[in-house]
Design an enzyme around this catalytic site. Structure first.
Site, PDB file in Angstrom:
ATOM      1  CB  SER A 136       2.715 -28.691 -65.770  1.00 20.38           C
ATOM      2  OG  SER A 136       2.367 -29.495 -65.344  1.00 20.38           O
ATOM      3  CE1 TYR A 169      -1.368 -26.701 -62.163  1.00 20.22           C
ATOM      4  CE2 TYR A 169      -0.371 -29.504 -61.597  1.00 20.22           C
ATOM      5  CZ  TYR A 169      -0.073 -28.353 -61.944  1.00 20.22           C
ATOM      6  OH  TYR A 169       0.884 -27.894 -62.658  1.00 20.22           O
TER       7      TYR A 169
HETATM    8  N1  LIG Z   1       6.138 -24.952 -59.654  1.00 21.35           N
HETATM    9  C1  LIG Z   1       6.255 -25.691 -60.531  1.00 21.35           C
HETATM   10  O1  LIG Z   1       6.266 -26.673 -60.207  1.00 21.35           O
HETATM   11  C2  LIG Z   1       5.544 -26.326 -60.991  1.00 21.35           C
HETATM   12  C3  LIG Z   1       4.981 -27.003 -62.673  1.00 21.35           C
HETATM   13  C4  LIG Z   1       4.594 -27.192 -63.544  1.00 21.35           C
HETATM   14  C5  LIG Z   1       4.173 -26.263 -63.879  1.00 21.35           C
HETATM   15  N2  LIG Z   1       3.753 -25.056 -63.005  1.00 21.35           N
HETATM   16  C6  LIG Z   1       3.206 -23.928 -64.045  1.00 21.35           C
HETATM   17  O2  LIG Z   1       3.680 -22.791 -63.846  1.00 21.35           O
HETATM   18  C7  LIG Z   1       3.176 -21.723 -64.023  1.00 21.35           C
HETATM   19  C8  LIG Z   1       3.595 -20.966 -62.858  1.00 21.35           C
HETATM   20  O3  LIG Z   1       3.560 -21.171 -62.034  1.00 21.35           O
HETATM   21  P1  LIG Z   1       4.875 -20.236 -60.872  1.00 21.35           P
HETATM   22  O4  LIG Z   1       4.997 -21.814 -59.975  1.00 21.35           O
HETATM   23  O5  LIG Z   1       5.346 -19.838 -60.653  1.00 21.35           O
HETATM   24  O6  LIG Z   1       3.692 -19.698 -59.444  1.00 21.35           O
HETATM   25  P2  LIG Z   1       3.413 -18.830 -58.579  1.00 21.35           P
HETATM   26  O7  LIG Z   1       2.005 -19.344 -57.918  1.00 21.35           O
HETATM   27  O8  LIG Z   1       4.860 -17.983 -58.393  1.00 21.35           O
HETATM   28  O9  LIG Z   1       2.728 -17.818 -59.417  1.00 21.35           O
HETATM   29  C9  LIG Z   1       1.634 -17.575 -60.648  1.00 21.35           C
HETATM   30  C10 LIG Z   1       1.467 -16.571 -60.357  1.00 21.35           C
HETATM   31  O10 LIG Z   1       0.275 -16.517 -60.877  1.00 21.35           O
HETATM   32  C11 LIG Z   1      -0.738 -15.129 -60.916  1.00 21.35           C
HETATM   33  N3  LIG Z   1      -1.804 -16.553 -60.761  1.00 21.35           N
HETATM   34  C12 LIG Z   1      -3.480 -16.984 -60.292  1.00 21.35           C
HETATM   35  N4  LIG Z   1      -4.211 -17.061 -60.564  1.00 21.35           N
HETATM   36  C13 LIG Z   1      -4.727 -16.029 -61.822  1.00 21.35           C
HETATM   37  C14 LIG Z   1      -5.298 -15.572 -62.837  1.00 21.35           C
HETATM   38  N5  LIG Z   1      -6.452 -16.290 -62.216  1.00 21.35           N
HETATM   39  N6  LIG Z   1      -5.341 -14.332 -63.158  1.00 21.35           N
HETATM   40  C15 LIG Z   1      -4.090 -13.845 -62.393  1.00 21.35           C
HETATM   41  N7  LIG Z   1      -2.777 -14.422 -62.356  1.00 21.35           N
HETATM   42  C16 LIG Z   1      -2.996 -15.175 -62.215  1.00 21.35           C
HETATM   43  C17 LIG Z   1      -0.342 -15.145 -59.279  1.00 21.35           C
HETATM   44  O11 LIG Z   1      -0.787 -14.186 -58.375  1.00 21.35           O
HETATM   45  C18 LIG Z   1       1.068 -15.906 -59.187  1.00 21.35           C
HETATM   46  O12 LIG Z   1       1.323 -14.721 -59.345  1.00 21.35           O
HETATM   47  C19 LIG Z   1       1.234 -21.877 -63.469  1.00 21.35           C
HETATM   48  O13 LIG Z   1       0.445 -22.255 -64.415  1.00 21.35           O
HETATM   49  C20 LIG Z   1       1.543 -23.384 -63.076  1.00 21.35           C
HETATM   50  O14 LIG Z   1       1.125 -24.769 -62.935  1.00 21.35           O
HETATM   51  C21 LIG Z   1       4.973 -24.394 -61.861  1.00 21.35           C
END
Ligand SMILES: NC(=O)c1ccc[n+]([C@@H]2O[C@H](COP(=O)([O-])OP(=O)(O)OC[C@H]3O[C@@H](n4cnc5c(N)ncnc54)[C@H](O)[C@@H]3O)[C@@H](O)[C@H]2O)c1
Ligand SMILES: [Zn+2]
Length: 703
Positions: free
Chosen positions: A579, A592
Site C-alpha cells: 500500500s 493498518y
Molecule cells: N483499494 C485500495 O485503495 C487499496 C489501497 C492500498 C492497498 N490495498 C490493498 O489491496 C489488497 C486488496 O484490496 P481490495 O481493494 O481488492 O479489497 P477487497 O475488500 O475488494 O478485497 C479483499 C479480499 O480479501 C479477502 N480477505 C480479507 N481478509 C481475509 C483473510 N483473513 N483471509 C482471506 N481472505 C481475506 C476479502 O474477503 C476480499 O475478498 C489489500 O491487501 C489492500 O490492503 C488496497
C-alpha cells in the site's frame, strides 16, 4: 476428484449404451442437420466414444453453385474438433465424384501422404474446413451414411489376440475384420475392397483401432453404431463375469492418496526438463485405482497403449513409480531421467531419414499403485485429456485381457504416427502459446477487487489460478465466472482465511494437487481500518497484523517449498500487494499503515532469502483504488472521508483523484497490470522492488 474406494473385487464393467434418438427432434432437421444430430448424439455420450474420437459422414445431394445442377457431396467430420460438440461448420464438404476420381493418382501405400494433398482440390462450395485423413474411409465406401468410432469396448476387441474370434462369435460374420493399418488412403482402399469381396457385412472391425459401419439413413446408422457397441460391451461384461480384473488386487487404495498426490506432483514437476513448465492432473477414479493396484499392472503398463488416439495423447508407455519410495527425491529424479533416456532410445531406433527432431521426452502419464494416475502436459486441458485417454486405455486392456492377450501397437507403427510429417506440419502451424501457459498462480483475497482483477489478468495470459479467499460464496462466484470466461480447467477456488495456518497450507495443497505446484503467488488478502492511536484497541491492532503481516508471512512460507522446486525451470515470483501507506505515513491509520510497512519489509527480506532458489519477491503499492474494491464499501470509506473532512460519496473519489499527481482514478485493472509484470518473465531480472500504482504520490516515492 473421485473419492470412491474400491470395495468390490469384481472387474469394473463396460458401459452399455442405448439409443438416445428423439424422432420429434429429428423430424424437424435437414439432411445435413441430421448428420450433425447423429454426430453430437454419438460424441456426447462418453460410453460411445472418447473425446474427439471418430468421424461421421453422409453423402448428400446439393446444388452446385457453379452449374446450378444437382451433385453428390460428401459431408464428413473435418480435421480437429470433437463430434460431441461440433457444429455444422465442423464438417468438410467435398465433391464425391472428384474424391472417387482421386484413385487415378494412387499407386500404392507409399502414396498415402501424397493423397492427403489432393483432398483440398475436391472441396465443395469453398468450405474452409480441412478434410481429415480419414476422409477416404468414408468416400470409398458406397454407403450413404457411415460412422467410424473408437469406443473402449470396441477397441478392447480390436486390441486383443482373441478379438477376431470374438467378432465372429458376437456378430456371426456380419461384422468383418481388417488387420492393423494406419489411417490413410490405403486403409480406405483395403476397406472398400474388403466390403466388395464380402458384400453381406454391415461393418468392419479395424484391428488395433476401432470400427466402421454404415446404413441407409442417419437414424439407422446411429442405431446400428450404438447396437454394435452395446453388443461388444455386453459380451465383454459376460466374459469379465464378476471376476477381478488384471489378475486381482495387489495394492489397496491408500486412504491418504489425495495428500500423497499433493506432495508428489510438485516434486515430479520440478524434475521435468524443457523450455516450458508442465501442468499436472491427478485422478484417483475407480478405473485408475483398479489398474494401478492390480497384479498385472507393471506387465500391462510397460506394453503401452494400442489405439493411435490413445498413445498420441499419452506417449507410448507410462512411467510407473514404487509407492514406498515417493519421498526419495533422488529416486524420482532418476526415474524421470531414465524415462527420458528410454524415450530418446525409442526415437533413435525408429527415426527415419526425414523424421522431425525429437520432441519432449518427459513422461506424460505417471502411475502409482494405491494412489492413482497423474498426467503432465504443457496446459491443464491437455493434461486432463491425457489422463482421460489413459483411462480409456485401461478399459481397453481390461476387456482385451478378458478374451485373450492385450496387443499394444507395434513400436515402429506408433513412431510413424507420432512423427508423421503431416502431423508435424500441423504442430508447426499452431499459434505460439500465451506467455503464462504452463504457469500456476495462487491469489489470496481472490474474491476481492484487486485480487479478482489480478487473477483475470493472469488467466488471460494463460496461467492456471487458485483463488483463495475467506469469503466462501464470493470466491465461488468469482471462480464460476472465470470458468465461463477462461474454461473450467484453469481455475479453482479454495476457502481460506490467511490468518489460519492450516487453512493456508490447505489452499497451497489445492494448487499442488489440482495443477502440480506453484510459480506465482499474489499475496493480496487484506482489510483496512482507521482509528486514532488512542482509539486503537489491541483487537484492532492485532487484526491488521494478523491479516496483513502474519497472513503474508504464512502464505509466503507455504509457497516456499513449492517454489524452490522451480529453480531450474525459470524460477518463480511472489508479488505482495502492499500500500502507499506502507511507505508514506497516514494519519489515524497506524495499525493498518504499520502492518503494511511490515509486509513491505518482509518482501525485501524474502527477496534476499529467495534469490538462491530463483524466487523473486516484489511489491505493488496501490493507493485509492475505490471503484471495484470492497474495502471502500465499508467503514473505511466513512472513516477516511471523516479524516479528510469531506463527504463519503462522490466528493471522496474526487478528493483522491485531485490528490494524485496525474489527477486520475486508480482501478483494480491498473494494479493487475503491475501484478502481471512482476509475476511474469518480463520482470525476470527484478527482485526486492516496489512499483507504486497510485496515479502519482510524491510522499510514496521510494528512495
Ligand atoms: N483499494 C485500495 O485503495 C487499496 C489501497 C492500498 C492497498 N490495498 C490493498 O489491496 C489488497 C486488496 O484490496 P481490495 O481493494 O481488492 O479489497 P477487497 O475488500 O475488494 O478485497 C479483499 C479480499 O480479501 C479477502 N480477505 C480479507 N481478509 C481475509 C483473510 N483473513 N483471509 C482471506 N481472505 C481475506 C476479502 O474477503 C476480499 O475478498 C489489500 O491487501 C489492500 O490492503 C488496497
Ligand atoms: Zn479412427
Amino acid at each position: 476428484m473421485n473419492a470412491q474406494v474400491l470395495i468390490s473385487s469384481a472387474a469394473l464393467p463396460f458401459a452399455v449404451p442405448t439409443s438416445r434418438w428423439d424422432e420429434s427432434v429429428a423430424a424437424t432437421l435437414s439432411p445435413a442437420e441430421l448428420l450433425l444430430y447423429r454426430s453430437n448424439l454419438l460424441g456426447s455420450d462418453l460410453t460411445v466414444t472418447n473425446f474427439g474420437g471418430g468421424n461421421t459422414s453422409a453423402k448428400l445431394e446439393e446444388i452446385d453453385p457453379l452449374t446450378g445442377e444437382k451433385t453428390e457431396v460428401l459431408w464428413v467430420k473435418g480435421s480437429g474438433g470433437d463430434i460431441g460438440s461440433m457444429k455444422l461448420d465442423g464438417f468438410a464438404t467435398l465433391y464425391q465424384a472428384k474424391l472417387l476420381g482421386l484413385e487415378a493418382h494412387y499407386a500404392g501405400p507409399d502414396d498415402d501422404d501424397k493423397m492427403v494433398g489432393f483432398l483440398p482440390h475436391c472441396t465443395f462450395n469453398l468450405n474452409g474446413r480441412a478434410a481429415s485423413i480419414d476422409t477416404p474411409l468414408h468416400s470409398l465406401l458406397p454407403f450413404a451414411h457411415v460412422d467410424h468410432v473408437h469406443p473402449d469396448a470396441i477397441i478392447a476387441l480390436a486390441a486383443s489376440s482373441g478379438g477376431e474370434a470374438a467378432t465372429q462369435e458376437i456378430w456371426g460374420g456380419t461384422i468383418g475384420w481388417l488387420p492393423w493399418k494406419r489411417p490413410g488412403y490405403t486403409l480406405g482402399v483395403m476397406l472398400r475392397d474388403y466390403v466388395k469381396a464380402n458384400p453381406h457385412v454391415q461393418g468392419v472391425m479395424l484391428a488395433g483401432h476401432g470400427i466402421i459401419c454404415w446404413a441407409d439413413s442417419a437414424k439407422a446408422c446411429y442405431e446400428h453404431t450404438v447396437e454394435l457397441i452395446a453388443d461388444a460391451a455386453n459380451y465383454l461384461n459376460a466374459k469379465l463375469g464378476g471376476k477381478p480384473a488384471f489378475g486381482g488386487q495387489a495394492v489397496a487404495p491408500n486412504a491418504d492418496r489425495a495428500a500423497i498426490a499433493a506432495d508428489l506432483m510438485p516434486r515430479l514437476r520440478g524434475f521435468m526438463t524443457g523450455a516450458r513448465t508442465k501442468l499436472g492432473h491427478f485422478s484417483d477414479d475407480a478405473e485408475a485405482l483398479e489398474f494401478v493396484g492390480s497384479v498385472d499392472f507393471e506387465r500391462l503398463a510397460s506394453l503401452g497403449t494400442s489405439c493411435p488416439d490413445h498413445f498420441l495423447r499419452t506417449k507410448v508407455a507410462p512411467l510407473t513409480l514404487d509407492p514406498a519410495r515417493l519421498q526419495d527425491d533422488a529416486y524420482l529424479a532418476q526415474k524421470i531421467a531414465d524415462y527420458r533416456d528410454l524415450y530418446a532410445a525409442y526415437y533413435e531406433r525408429c527415426k527415419r531419414a526425414n523424421s522431425p527432431a525429437m520432441r519432449d521426452s518427459n513422461p506424460v502419464v505417471v502411475l502409482v499403485p494405491g494412489v492413482g494416475r497423474i498426467t503432465f502436459a504443457t496446459d491443464k486441458t491437455t493434461a486432463r485429456l491425457a489422463g482421460e485417454f489413459y483411462g480409456n486405455a485401461i478399459n481397453v486392456m481390461r476387456g482385451a485381457e478378458a478374451i485373450g492377450d492385450y496387443i499394444a501397437l507395434d513400436e515402429q507403427e506408433a513412431f510413424d504416427i507420432e512423427y508423421w510429417l503431416l502431423e508435424e506440419a500441423k504442430l508447426q502451424r499452431m499459434p505460439a502459446p500465451k506467455p503464462l501457459v504452463g504457469k500456476i498462480a495462487l491469489v489470496t483475497g481472490g474474491a476481492g477487487g484487486i485480487g479478482a482483477a489480478s487473477a483475470a489478468r493472469l488467466l488471460r495470459e494463460g496461467a492456471c489460478v487458485v483463488l483463495a479467499d475467506r469469503a466462501a460464496d464470493a470466491v465461488e462466484e468469482v471462480r464460476a465466472g472465470f470458468a465461463k470466461q477462461f474454461g473450467k480447467d484453469v481455475v479453482r477456488a479454495a476457502v481460506c482465511d490467511v490468518t489460519d495456518e492450516a487453512q493456508v497450507q490447505a489452499a497451497f495443497d489445492v494448487a499442488a494437487r489440482e495443477f502440480g505446484g506453484l510459480d506465482i503467488l499474489v499475496a493480496n488478502a487484506g482489510i483496512a481500518s482507521s482509528a486514532p492511536i488512542e482509539d486503537t484497541t489491541v483487537e484492532l491492532w492485532s487484526r491488521n497484523y494478523d491479516v496483513l503481516a502474519q497472513g503474508y508471512f504464512l502464505t509466503a512460507r507455504s509457497a516456499w517449498p513449492l517454489m524452490k522446486r522451480m529453480k531450474d525451470q525459470g524460477g518463480s515470483s511472489v508479488v505482495f500487494i502492499g500500500s502507499k501507506n506502507g511507505v508514506a505515513a497516514a494519519t489515524n491509520a497506524s495499525a493498518y499503515a504499520s502492518a503494511k510497512a511490515a509486509a513491505n519489509h518482509l518482501a525485501r527480506c524474502l527477496a534476499l532469502e529467495g534469490a538462491p532458489f530463483g524466487i523473486r519477491v516484489n511489491t505493488v503499492n496501490p493507493d485509492a483504488v475505490i471503484k471495484g474494491s470492497k474495502i471502500w464499501d465499508g467503514d473505511w470509506r466513512k472513516e477516511r472521508a471523516g479524516a479528510h473532512g469531506i463527504d463519503s460519496g462522490k466528493e471522496l473519489e474526487e478528493h483522491y483523484r485531485q490528490r494524485s499527481m496525474l489527477k486520475r482514478d486508480v482501478l483494480p485493472e491498473d494494479i493487475a497490470e503491475a501484478v502481471y509484470f512482476l509475476g511474469s518473465d518480463m520482470s525476470a531480472k527484478s527482485t526486492g522492488n516496489m512499483i507504486n500504482v497510485d496515479a502519482g504520490n510524491a510522499q510514496a516515492f521510494t528512495r
